[in-house]
Design a protein around this motif. Structure first.
Motif, PDB file in Angstrom:
ATOM      1  N   TRP A 144       0.824  -1.202   0.000  1.00  0.00           N
ATOM      2  CA  TRP A 144       0.000   0.000   0.000  1.00  0.00           C
ATOM      3  C   TRP A 144       0.865   1.262   0.000  1.00  0.00           C
ATOM      4  CZ3 TRP A 144      -4.345  -1.787   3.803  1.00  0.00           C
ATOM      5  CH2 TRP A 144      -5.514  -2.020   3.082  1.00  0.00           C
ATOM      6  N   ARG A 145       1.867   1.280   0.862  1.00  0.00           N
ATOM      7  CA  ARG A 145       2.727   2.471   0.931  1.00  0.00           C
ATOM      8  C   ARG A 145       3.435   2.713  -0.392  1.00  0.00           C
ATOM      9  NH1 ARG A 145       3.749   0.336   6.175  1.00  0.00           N
ATOM     10  NH2 ARG A 145       5.651  -0.673   5.415  1.00  0.00           N
ATOM     11  N   ALA A 151       1.394   6.566  -6.884  1.00  0.00           N
ATOM     12  CA  ALA A 151       0.257   7.387  -7.322  1.00  0.00           C
ATOM     13  C   ALA A 151       0.487   8.863  -7.059  1.00  0.00           C
ATOM     14  CB  ALA A 151      -1.007   6.920  -6.617  1.00  0.00           C
ATOM     15  N   GLY A 152       1.570   9.225  -6.378  1.00  0.00           N
ATOM     16  CA  GLY A 152       1.874  10.619  -6.114  1.00  0.00           C
ATOM     17  C   GLY A 152       1.160  11.202  -4.909  1.00  0.00           C
ATOM     18  N   TRP A 153       0.766  10.342  -3.977  1.00  0.00           N
ATOM     19  CA  TRP A 153       0.089  10.822  -2.775  1.00  0.00           C
ATOM     20  C   TRP A 153       1.072  11.597  -1.898  1.00  0.00           C
ATOM     21  CZ3 TRP A 153      -4.555  11.662  -0.872  1.00  0.00           C
ATOM     22  CH2 TRP A 153      -4.732  11.798   0.510  1.00  0.00           C
ATOM     23  N   ASP A 154       0.638  12.739  -1.368  1.00  0.00           N
ATOM     24  CA  ASP A 154       1.475  13.565  -0.507  1.00  0.00           C
ATOM     25  C   ASP A 154       1.544  12.922   0.885  1.00  0.00           C
ATOM     26  OD1 ASP A 154       2.799  15.484   0.946  1.00  0.00           O
ATOM     27  OD2 ASP A 154       1.454  17.145   0.421  1.00  0.00           O
ATOM     28  N   PRO A 155       2.720  12.451   1.317  1.00  0.00           N
ATOM     29  CA  PRO A 155       2.817  11.782   2.619  1.00  0.00           C
ATOM     30  C   PRO A 155       2.488  12.685   3.788  1.00  0.00           C
ATOM     31  CG  PRO A 155       4.995  12.176   1.685  1.00  0.00           C
ATOM     32  CD  PRO A 155       4.011  12.487   0.614  1.00  0.00           C
ATOM     33  N   GLU A 156       2.568  14.007   3.587  1.00  0.00           N
ATOM     34  CA  GLU A 156       2.227  14.921   4.676  1.00  0.00           C
ATOM     35  C   GLU A 156       0.739  14.885   5.008  1.00  0.00           C
ATOM     36  OE1 GLU A 156       3.611  18.833   3.892  1.00  0.00           O
ATOM     37  OE2 GLU A 156       5.745  18.276   3.941  1.00  0.00           O
ATOM     38  N   GLN A 159      -1.644   8.630   5.800  1.00  0.00           N
ATOM     39  CA  GLN A 159      -2.131   7.532   4.967  1.00  0.00           C
ATOM     40  C   GLN A 159      -3.649   7.493   5.014  1.00  0.00           C
ATOM     41  OE1 GLN A 159      -0.032   3.812   4.894  1.00  0.00           O
ATOM     42  NE2 GLN A 159      -1.942   2.624   4.942  1.00  0.00           N
ATOM     43  N   PRO A 160      -4.288   7.429   3.851  1.00  0.00           N
ATOM     44  CA  PRO A 160      -5.752   7.373   3.834  1.00  0.00           C
ATOM     45  C   PRO A 160      -6.273   6.164   4.617  1.00  0.00           C
ATOM     46  CG  PRO A 160      -4.885   7.775   1.637  1.00  0.00           C
ATOM     47  CD  PRO A 160      -3.720   7.413   2.488  1.00  0.00           C
ATOM     48  N   GLU A 176      -9.728  -4.677   1.394  1.00  0.00           N
ATOM     49  CA  GLU A 176      -9.998  -3.290   1.763  1.00  0.00           C
ATOM     50  C   GLU A 176      -9.530  -2.356   0.657  1.00  0.00           C
ATOM     51  OE1 GLU A 176      -8.053  -2.583   5.473  1.00  0.00           O
ATOM     52  OE2 GLU A 176      -9.309  -3.999   6.594  1.00  0.00           O
ATOM     53  N   CYS A 177     -10.127  -1.176   0.637  1.00  0.00           N
ATOM     54  CA  CYS A 177      -9.748  -0.149  -0.338  1.00  0.00           C
ATOM     55  C   CYS A 177      -9.581   1.188   0.378  1.00  0.00           C
ATOM     56  CB  CYS A 177     -10.811  -0.006  -1.434  1.00  0.00           C
ATOM     57  SG  CYS A 177     -11.022  -1.462  -2.492  1.00  0.00           S
ATOM     58  N   LEU A 178      -8.734   2.036  -0.169  1.00  0.00           N
ATOM     59  CA  LEU A 178      -8.546   3.380   0.369  1.00  0.00           C
ATOM     60  C   LEU A 178      -8.566   4.386  -0.779  1.00  0.00           C
ATOM     61  CD1 LEU A 178      -5.291   4.117  -0.270  1.00  0.00           C
ATOM     62  CD2 LEU A 178      -4.972   2.534   1.614  1.00  0.00           C
ATOM     63  N   LEU A 179      -9.078   5.563  -0.485  1.00  0.00           N
ATOM     64  CA  LEU A 179      -9.198   6.606  -1.488  1.00  0.00           C
ATOM     65  C   LEU A 179      -8.008   7.555  -1.364  1.00  0.00           C
ATOM     66  CD1 LEU A 179     -10.889   8.025  -3.705  1.00  0.00           C
ATOM     67  CD2 LEU A 179     -12.087   9.235  -1.852  1.00  0.00           C
ATOM     68  N   ALA A 180      -7.148   7.527  -2.382  1.00  0.00           N
ATOM     69  CA  ALA A 180      -5.966   8.401  -2.382  1.00  0.00           C
ATOM     70  C   ALA A 180      -6.298   9.687  -3.124  1.00  0.00           C
ATOM     71  CB  ALA A 180      -4.785   7.681  -3.021  1.00  0.00           C
TER      72      ALA A 180
END
Length: 226
Positions: A144-145, A151-156, A159-160, A176-180
């Motif tokens: 996931w990480r 996907a370019g998710w901002d770590p600041e 984690q969703p 499970e699913c998470l919305l990034a």
């Protein structure tokens, strides 16, 4: 003559005494080695036949099938998954965008881009491993990480929060699913973890319900039991 008779009598008595001791000694020895006489026999125990396999409830609330299989789970490099086709040629996956974690002997890594026929948009990226030696939920966290970073998710933003898929399908385990994304749609990352496999997929421009349902359908083609 009397002396002779008394001598014979004493000799006969001595012989009789020796024979009596010999017979008595044999009987005592026989009793010592006879298990039935020395101690009661140990109680006999038998293992009851194991009960027939029954479905067990998994973290996502679905049952894991066991009848007719040996329980071994493997991933396959399916050409079709959930109605999507693995992309070949232009657009095919040429390198591994997400670190799968430590790969050990006996493990299989499956990765690929999948797209609906006739769709020219961004493909669904799938990556999974089987025969995971550690807790598969931890391996899923690792995947996931990596997928969030890809996907370019901002770590600041942290984690969703992952949400369980309502219907995880017949393969069970935790799905499970998470919305990034900061909106209700966008990049959705789904993942499963079961007895020995862990996998994730990135669904661009999707929603949690849509991505979750498609991920379950893909899993039915990408994972084998038995």
């Amino acid at each position: 003559m009397n002396h002779v008779r008394r001598g014979r009598t004493l000799a006969a008595t001595a012989v009789a005494a020796v024979l009596l001791l010999a017979v008595t000694g044999c009987n005592e020895d026989d009793r010592a080695v006879d298990p039935s006489a020395s101690a009661p026999s140990a109680p006999q125990t038998s293992k009851a036949a194991p009960p027939s396999a029954t479905p067990s409830t998994t973290p996502s609330g679905t049952a894991t099938p066991s009848a007719g299989t040996d329980g071994r789970r493997t991933l396959v490099d399916a050409a079709q998954a959930g109605g999507l086709t693995r992309v070949t040629g232009d657009g095919a996956l040429t390198d591994l965008p997400v670190d799968p974690g430590e790969m050990r002997d006996g493990m299989t890594l499956v990765a690929g881009n999948y797209r609906a026929p006739g769709d020219s948009g961004a493909p669904v990226l799938f990556e999974g491993v089987d025969n995971v030696p550690e807790d598969t939920s931890k391996r899923r966290e690792h995947l996931w990480r990596g997928m969030l970073d890809h996907a370019g998710w901002d770590p600041e933003l942290g984690q969703p929060t992952a949400e369980p898929v309502a219907d995880a399908g017949e393969l069970g385990g935790s799905v499970e699913c998470l919305l990034a994304s900061l909106s209700e749609s966008g990049n959705v990352i789904c993942g499963w973890a079961d007895e020995s496999t862990a996998a994730v997929a990135l669904f661009p421009d999707s929603t949690l319900p849509e991505a979750g349902a498609l991920f379950v359908r893909m899993r039915a083609d990408l994972e084998r039991v038995g």
